[in-house]
Design an enzyme around this catalytic site. Structure first.
Site, PDB file in Angstrom:
ATOM      1  N   VAL A  89       8.984  10.921  -0.505  1.00  0.00           N
ATOM      2  CA  VAL A  89       7.858  11.844  -0.664  1.00  0.00           C
ATOM      3  C   VAL A  89       7.068  11.811   0.639  1.00  0.00           C
ATOM      4  O   VAL A  89       6.795  10.727   1.150  1.00  0.00           O
ATOM      5  CB  VAL A  89       6.954  11.413  -1.853  1.00  0.00           C
ATOM      6  CG1 VAL A  89       5.730  12.306  -1.974  1.00  0.00           C
ATOM      7  CG2 VAL A  89       7.751  11.418  -3.158  1.00  0.00           C
ATOM      8  N   HIS A  93       3.342   5.749   1.153  1.00  0.00           N
ATOM      9  CA  HIS A  93       3.376   4.911  -0.035  1.00  0.00           C
ATOM     10  C   HIS A  93       4.099   3.613   0.269  1.00  0.00           C
ATOM     11  O   HIS A  93       5.043   3.580   1.046  1.00  0.00           O
ATOM     12  CB  HIS A  93       4.004   5.623  -1.239  1.00  0.00           C
ATOM     13  CG  HIS A  93       5.390   6.123  -1.017  1.00  0.00           C
ATOM     14  ND1 HIS A  93       5.690   7.206  -0.222  1.00  0.00           N
ATOM     15  CD2 HIS A  93       6.569   5.687  -1.516  1.00  0.00           C
ATOM     16  CE1 HIS A  93       6.992   7.427  -0.240  1.00  0.00           C
ATOM     17  NE2 HIS A  93       7.545   6.504  -1.011  1.00  0.00           N
ATOM     18  N   ILE A  94       3.580   2.560  -0.328  1.00  0.00           N
ATOM     19  CA  ILE A  94       4.118   1.224  -0.128  1.00  0.00           C
ATOM     20  C   ILE A  94       4.726   0.768  -1.452  1.00  0.00           C
ATOM     21  O   ILE A  94       4.054   0.754  -2.480  1.00  0.00           O
ATOM     22  CB  ILE A  94       3.014   0.247   0.312  1.00  0.00           C
ATOM     23  CG1 ILE A  94       2.365   0.727   1.616  1.00  0.00           C
ATOM     24  CG2 ILE A  94       3.569  -1.165   0.462  1.00  0.00           C
ATOM     25  CD1 ILE A  94       1.112  -0.036   2.006  1.00  0.00           C
ATOM     26  N   HIS A  95       5.996   0.411  -1.415  1.00  0.00           N
ATOM     27  CA  HIS A  95       6.684  -0.114  -2.594  1.00  0.00           C
ATOM     28  C   HIS A  95       6.377  -1.604  -2.713  1.00  0.00           C
ATOM     29  O   HIS A  95       6.564  -2.354  -1.745  1.00  0.00           O
ATOM     30  CB  HIS A  95       8.207   0.033  -2.452  1.00  0.00           C
ATOM     31  CG  HIS A  95       8.693   1.436  -2.369  1.00  0.00           C
ATOM     32  ND1 HIS A  95       9.182   2.109  -3.463  1.00  0.00           N
ATOM     33  CD2 HIS A  95       8.782   2.301  -1.318  1.00  0.00           C
ATOM     34  CE1 HIS A  95       9.560   3.327  -3.096  1.00  0.00           C
ATOM     35  NE2 HIS A  95       9.315   3.460  -1.797  1.00  0.00           N
TER      36      HIS A  95
END
Length: 143
Positions: A89, A93-95
């Protein structure tokens, strides 16, 4: 056009939030590497993590650390894994996920999870975050 994550944050799409603050949110992914796999996402749309200013990136990492402590506690994991991939995406964003060894980072194994399992994982993680003293996990039903 808003990203998928902006739509989740705005409440246009469902999300299982475990963290809310004015700058960053965190919610479970619907295709986890392991139960508790969470995405830490700034509210502001930024495509690449390398384009984020230091303050925003620092805040994202602070929240990722808190979520990491939560997933370790909730699943009794020896480590909390952290990955910034950036391909799925176009919104930073951090997993963060509980991990036991390097094979737990295989995104090819991520599969959509059923609704009740996601709900249970979100509750478990919220409870762990609250036990750790993170009030940002309170009242996280919506973005």
């Amino acid at each position: 056009m808003p990203t998928l994550f902006s739509r989740i944050i705005a409440g246009e799409l469902p999300g299982r939030f475990v963290w809310q603050d004015p700058v960053v949110t965190a919610f479970l992914t619907n295709a986890p590497l392991s139960p508790g796999h969470t995405l830490v996402v700034p509210r502001r749309e930024i495509d690449r993590w390398t384009d984020a200013d230091g303050a925003l990136l620092g805040r994202c990492m602070e929240v990722a650390r808190a979520v990491g402590q939560g997933v370790q506690r909730a699943w009794d994991a020896p480590r909390a894994g952290l990955v910034i991939a950036g391909f799925e995406v176009p919104h930073l964003h951090i997993h963060v996920a509980p991990v036991w060894d390097m094979s737990d980072f295989d995104f090819g194994r991520a599969e959509p999870e059923d609704e009740s399992a996601l709900d249970d994982a979100a509750e478990k993680l919220r409870a762990a975050l609250l036990e750790l003293g993170y009030d940002q996990a309170r009242d996280t039903d919506r973005g």
